[in-house]
Design a protein around this motif. Structure first.
Motif, PDB file in Angstrom:
ATOM      1  N   LYS A   1     -15.477 -26.484  -5.821  1.00 57.55           N
ATOM      2  CA  LYS A   1     -16.404 -25.548  -6.456  1.00 57.55           C
ATOM      3  C   LYS A   1     -16.213 -24.137  -5.894  1.00 57.55           C
ATOM      4  O   LYS A   1     -16.102 -23.167  -6.641  1.00 57.55           O
ATOM      5  CB  LYS A   1     -17.840 -26.033  -6.196  1.00 57.55           C
ATOM      6  N   ARG A   2     -16.128 -24.064  -4.561  1.00 60.48           N
ATOM      7  CA  ARG A   2     -15.969 -22.743  -3.925  1.00 60.48           C
ATOM      8  C   ARG A   2     -14.673 -22.067  -4.331  1.00 60.48           C
ATOM      9  O   ARG A   2     -14.592 -20.870  -4.521  1.00 60.48           O
ATOM     10  CB  ARG A   2     -15.961 -22.894  -2.407  1.00 60.48           C
ATOM     11  N   ASN A   3     -13.622 -22.892  -4.462  1.00 55.64           N
ATOM     12  CA  ASN A   3     -12.298 -22.319  -4.756  1.00 55.64           C
ATOM     13  C   ASN A   3     -11.970 -22.299  -6.242  1.00 55.64           C
ATOM     14  O   ASN A   3     -10.882 -21.886  -6.615  1.00 55.64           O
ATOM     15  CB  ASN A   3     -11.225 -23.127  -4.012  1.00 55.64           C
ATOM     16  N   ASN A   4     -12.900 -22.826  -7.040  1.00 56.15           N
ATOM     17  CA  ASN A   4     -12.662 -22.916  -8.484  1.00 56.15           C
ATOM     18  C   ASN A   4     -11.318 -23.597  -8.741  1.00 56.15           C
ATOM     19  O   ASN A   4     -10.489 -23.137  -9.534  1.00 56.15           O
ATOM     20  CB  ASN A   4     -12.682 -21.499  -9.078  1.00 56.15           C
ATOM     21  N   SER A   5     -11.105 -24.734  -8.041  1.00 54.47           N
ATOM     22  CA  SER A   5      -9.758 -25.296  -8.019  1.00 54.47           C
ATOM     23  C   SER A   5      -9.659 -26.700  -8.599  1.00 54.47           C
ATOM     24  O   SER A   5      -8.584 -27.292  -8.574  1.00 54.47           O
ATOM     25  CB  SER A   5      -9.269 -25.350  -6.568  1.00 54.47           C
TER      26      SER A   5
END
Ligand SMILES: NC(=O)c1ccc[n+]([C@@H]2O[C@H](COP(=O)([O-])OP(=O)(O)OC[C@H]3O[C@@H](n4cnc5c(N)ncnc54)[C@H](O)[C@@H]3O)[C@@H](O)[C@H]2O)c1
Length: 392
Positions: free
Chosen positions: A236-240
């Motif tokens: 989620k944090r890295n949009n990965s």
């Protein structure tokens, strides 16, 4: 139009209520063969839920449900056995890929369809996508002259699906040539207007995914989610990630080993066509975000045609004239518009008009190419590709 479905999972649900409905608003799912009745009921539309009857076997469904057409969307290893049963009936069939996962299954499928009247649309949306069809048109009309070379690429940004979902079970998928390259070998052959006859392939295993984490491990039960790049919080944090939900560990024993069979992190193939042309294909399963790319460059002495589905554009370079074109395609379509085209083909078969652009033979031929690629990568040598029609 009354549809009978074998295996009503995520893919089939998306197809039926997306492109199928768009192509033919008047469809009803009236019969289903799927052991997960509860799961399927949740996916069915309200009206289908009221009418659909669950059957134990495909034969029983065909006999009792007064079907206009059949859809097979079960998991990969069940496509061939069910399609062989469907071949006995004269109902148009939409068949998910790969159409088989072993040489035995592919040979049996060939035998079953040699004498069958059953017409099939194999689920190859790349071949039927408008961008690929446009490239084919240009090439057919001499844009590159005689096509002598093709380079095709596939950087998959949702590749963790092959280590965290059921696809990680090698007995079901048979590896990622069958799972993924079946599309690409098919459209490459189509663009080059020639079957692939020989393959030399390589695969890299367990440099990224797979590993020794305990079987059955999920992120919510793992103590390493702060540091693991695949944990929901880090995705989620890295949009990965292709999703940020709790999921099975992509580094677990469940992903298999090279001894028991496991999916590859990346694989590539050099392919030779019957025409004498050659080409390369490469697929990478750990890419993310803007790395998404899938397409090809077809070259001949007179020109180059190059396109990428993610860029949704095509370039045509004339080698011997000072002109180059860039063509932009429309956006927002399922599988780049290919699914909708497959749906039109399928319903045209039901209405008794038109032809399938992705017949059972295209599906089987592609499986033969994938099996040769897999064998080549495992045995470290070139492998001849079996051609359909050789069984006599
Ligand atoms: N053509 C494409 O571009 C494309 C895209 C995605 C998936 N697929 C293919 O679609 C297939 C299904 O994938 P999915 O993601 O929907 O999987 P899924 O697990 O969501 O669906 C499979 C369904 O088959 C059912 N099933 C299990 N055993 C069965 C049996 N014995 N008889 C009948 N049904 C049975 C399951 O209960 C489930 O509902 C795969 O083979 C995959 O390769 C194709």
């Amino acid at each position: 139009m009354r549809l009978g479905v074998v295996g009503f999972g995520g893919r089939t649900c998306g197809l039926v209520y997306g492109p199928f409905r768009e192509a033919e608003p008047d469809i009803q799912v009236v019969g289903i063969v799927d052991p997960d009745e509860n799961g399927v009921r949740q996916k069915l539309s309200e009206s289908d839920r009221k009418k659909a009857v669950f059957y134990e076997t495909l034969e029983e469904m065909v006999c009792k449900a007064k079907l206009d057409a059949l859809v097979i969307g079960s998991r990969c290893n069940l496509h061939a056995p069910y399609a062989i049963k469907a071949a006995k009936f004269d109902l148009p069939l939409y068949l998910e890929k790969p159409v088989a996962v072993s040489m035995k299954q592919a040979n049996d499928l060939e035998d079953a369809f040699e004498k069958s009247k059953c017409k099939v649309v194999v689920s190859f949306p790349l071949r039927t996508s408008p961008l690929c069809a446009f490239a084919k048109d240009l090439i057919q009309n001499g844009a590159v002259g005689n096509p002598v070379h093709i380079m095709a690429w596939n950087y998959v940004t949702y590749g963790t699906v092959y280590w965290e979902e059921l696809y990680r079970d090698y007995k079901i998928t048979g590896g990622l040539f069958l799972q993924k390259a079946t599309h690409d070998f098919d459209y490459m052959s189509y663009l080059m207007d020639s079957p692939i006859t020989r393959v030399g392939a390589m695969a890299t295993f367990q440099k990224v995914f797979g590993g020794k984490k305990p079987a059955g491990l999920v992120c919510s039960k793992c103590g390493e989610t702060d540091t693991c790049l695949e944990s929901p919080i880090n995705r989620k944090r890295n949009n990965s990630g292709w999703h940020n939900n709790d999921h099975h560990c992509v580094y677990s024993l469940d992903c298999g080993t090279t001894k028991t069979g496991t999916n590859e992190d990346a694989s590539s193939a050099v392919v030779e066509f019957a025409s004498g042309a050659h080409g390369i294909y490469t697929q990478v399963f750990f890419s993310r975000r803007d790395a998404a790319a899938r397409g090809s460059t077809v070259s001949g002495y007179l020109g180059t045609v190059e396109f990428d589905w993610y860029e949704n554009s095509l370039r045509h370079i004339r080698h011997h004239k000072p002109f180059s074109d860039i063509v932009k395609a429309g956006s927002g379509l399922s599988h780049f518009g290919g699914d909708l085209e497959l749906a039109y083909d399928f319903f045209n078969l039901v209405k008794g008009k038109g032809q399938s652009r992705t017949s059972i033979w295209t599906g089987i031929q592609s499986v033969y190419t994938c099996l040769a690629a897999r064998e080549s990568a495992l045995k470290n040598r070139f492998v001849k590709v079996r051609q359909t029609g050789q069984s006599g």
